[in-house]
Scaffold this active site. Structure first.
Site, short mmCIF file in Angstrom:
data_model
loop_
_atom_site.label_atom_id
_atom_site.label_comp_id
_atom_site.label_asym_id
_atom_site.label_seq_id
_atom_site.Cartn_x
_atom_site.Cartn_y
_atom_site.Cartn_z
CG HIS A 122 -1.91 0.89 1.45
ND1 HIS A 122 -1.73 2.19 1.84
CD2 HIS A 122 -3.26 0.73 1.27
CE1 HIS A 122 -2.91 2.79 1.90
NE2 HIS A 122 -3.86 1.93 1.57
CG ASP A 199 0.07 -2.59 6.29
OD1 ASP A 199 -0.93 -2.75 7.02
OD2 ASP A 199 0.07 -1.92 5.25
CD GLN A 202 -7.57 -5.23 3.36
OE1 GLN A 202 -8.72 -5.56 3.61
NE2 GLN A 202 -7.23 -3.96 3.17
CE LYS A 225 -8.32 -0.40 5.48
NZ LYS A 225 -7.09 -0.46 4.71
CB CYS A 363 -3.54 3.16 -1.63
SG CYS A 363 -4.67 4.47 -1.24
C1 LIG Z 1 -6.09 0.37 4.62
C2 LIG Z 1 -4.69 -0.03 4.54
C3 LIG Z 1 -3.66 0.83 4.96
C4 LIG Z 1 -3.91 2.24 5.42
O1 LIG Z 1 -4.71 2.29 6.54
P1 LIG Z 1 -5.18 3.70 7.12
O2 LIG Z 1 -6.28 3.34 8.07
O3 LIG Z 1 -5.69 4.50 5.94
O4 LIG Z 1 -4.02 4.34 7.76
C5 LIG Z 1 -2.37 0.37 4.89
N1 LIG Z 1 -2.09 -0.86 4.45
C6 LIG Z 1 -3.05 -1.72 4.05
C7 LIG Z 1 -2.68 -3.09 3.58
C8 LIG Z 1 -4.38 -1.33 4.08
O5 LIG Z 1 -5.34 -2.18 3.68
#
Ligand SMILES: *Cc1c(COP(=O)(O)O)cnc(C)c1O
Length: 405
Positions: A122, A199, A202, A225, A363
């Site tokens: 992302h 990260d 997701q 999320k 993104c």
């Molecule tokens: C949504 C997402 C982000 C960003 O999250 P924010 O809540 O906008 O800071 C980063 N990495 C992944 C894989 C995402 O799905």
């Protein structure tokens, strides 16, 4: 427990609404999830009954708010199986968490050091590292991906060496749904002495990561999320790393003592939580995790896999439809295009029929460049979606294709 999706749906008031005169079919869960009444109630209760600034007040409201906020931290600690509550830092979300770590490493890196990211990232997991490299003279290396949307681990092996200081990979790709082999990635990074940030934005809606078992150095996610509110998220960091990194922001809450000669920083987690935090958000984040755990991540994964398989099979019946991200190891995200139709046109027509999907580069422009496409249509499912909704989506999609060809 038998999974009863109809009773689950009753928890989500928004799922009853209509869009353009049609019942809402919400398939944009990878961008943000919906909020159950249980979490909405916690937010209303906070502002109705005990809204106060925390940690500083001796009065009852402040103490109640502090207790609830710190309880939420412990809920999150236990969910991720962190060793200590102070290893959980509240942030405004994934992006903020990543920037916090990147900023901390600015003082630890030097020219010649290397940072590895993956081709599946992302933007929020690419740009902070580019900025860090500019500041420190470190170089950025990228683990390439295959046409199935999987990371090529043999190439990762070649990138690792004694100069590697940091590895940053997402647990699950938001654009393609691929589940990355992070255990393997983490172990190999540690073999050369590099730290790893995962990260989990997701991944957290679909599975329950165990940070101790993963032996990961940093793990980050956003509450919005996982059925929580926007503007709150977390940074998990191993205690020794959080001790080592300098604070991100200066201000109230993060200090032990201040004079004009010298300021000493507060202990963890407060060192990283300058200023008045999102108190209500933190409490609601804890409530969202409790809510997801009452359903259970095993149940969630099993049901979402069924939805994924059903939707994939239905979509593949459509002529000229191509799915991007075909790993056997993926979650309920489907990115696709149909012939030469622009994804934006499909998304706009679907919206007219009440179907919410995402269109664009998600993104993750490097992934789109890899496939040489401007973007995709992305449908992503949560446990509150149904096969009936997928049927509505497929039939609306077929109508849209007819209108556009
Ligand atoms: C949504 C997402 C982000 C960003 O999250 P924010 O809540 O906008 O800071 C980063 N990495 C992944 C894989 C995402 O799905």
């Amino acid at each position: 427990m038998v999974f009863d999706v109809e009773s689950i749906r009753k928890d989500f008031p928004i799922l009853n609404r209509k869009v353009n005169g049609k019942p809402l079919v919400y398939l944009d869960n990878a961008a943000t999830s919906q909020t159950p009444q249980q979490v909405i109630d916690v937010i209303v209760d906070y502002y109705s009954n005990y809204n106060a600034n925390i940690h500083r007040g001796v009065h009852a409201l402040s103490q109640e708010a502090t207790d609830a906020y710190e309880n939420a931290r412990r809920t999150i600690q236990s969910h991720f199986n962190a060793k200590h509550p102070h290893e959980i830092i509240f942030t405004s979300g994934t992006t903020h968490s990543i920037n916090m770590v990147a900023n901390g490493f600015a003082s630890l890196l030097k020219k010649g050091d290397e940072i590895i990211v993956s081709a599946l990232e992302h933007h929020s997991n690419i740009v902070p590292w580019q900025m860090l490299c500019e500041k420190t003279g470190a170089t950025l290396k990228v683990i390439p991906m295959s046409s199935e949307g999987e990371l090529i681990i043999s190439e990762y092996d070649k990138l690792l060496n004694e100069n590697t200081k940091l590895v940053f990979v997402n647990h699950i790709s938001n654009a393609l749904g691929t589940i990355n082999p992070i255990e393997n990635i983490i172990d190999k990074a540690h073999n050369v002495g590099a730290a790893v940030l995962i990260d989990g934005a997701q991944a957290c809606p679909h599975l329950k990561p165990d940070v101790q078992k993963l032996n990961v150095d940093f793990y980050v996610c956003s509450a919005h999320k996982i059925c929580g509110p926007t503007g709150i998220g977390m940074l998990y960091g191993k205690e020794e790393w959080l001790q080592k990194l300098p604070p991100y922001q200066g201000g109230g809450e993060m200090i032990a003592e201040v004079s004009f000669d010298k300021t000493t920083y507060a202990d963890l987690p407060h060192k990283f939580e300058a200023g008045t935090p999102n108190v209500c958000g933190g409490i609601a984040f804890g409530a969202a995790i409790d809510y997801m755990n009452t359903i259970g991540f095993g149940t969630i994964a099993q049901y979402e896999d069924e939805l994924l398989e059903y939707a994939t099979n239905e979509l593949l019946q459509i002529q000229e439809l191509k799915i991007y991200g075909t790993s056997a190891n993926k979650t309920s995200v489907i990115s696709f295009n149909v012939g030469n139709i622009h994804p934006y046109d499909l998304g706009t027509l679907l919206d007219k029929m009440g179907i919410a999907v995402r269109t664009g580069h998600h993104c993750a422009q490097p992934i789109m460049d890899f496939y040489k496409i401007p973007g995709t249509v992305r449908a992503s499912f949560m446990f509150y979606n149904t096969k009936e909704e997928i049927d509505l989506f497929i039939s609306a999609l077929k109508k849209s294709i007819m209108m556009l060809s």
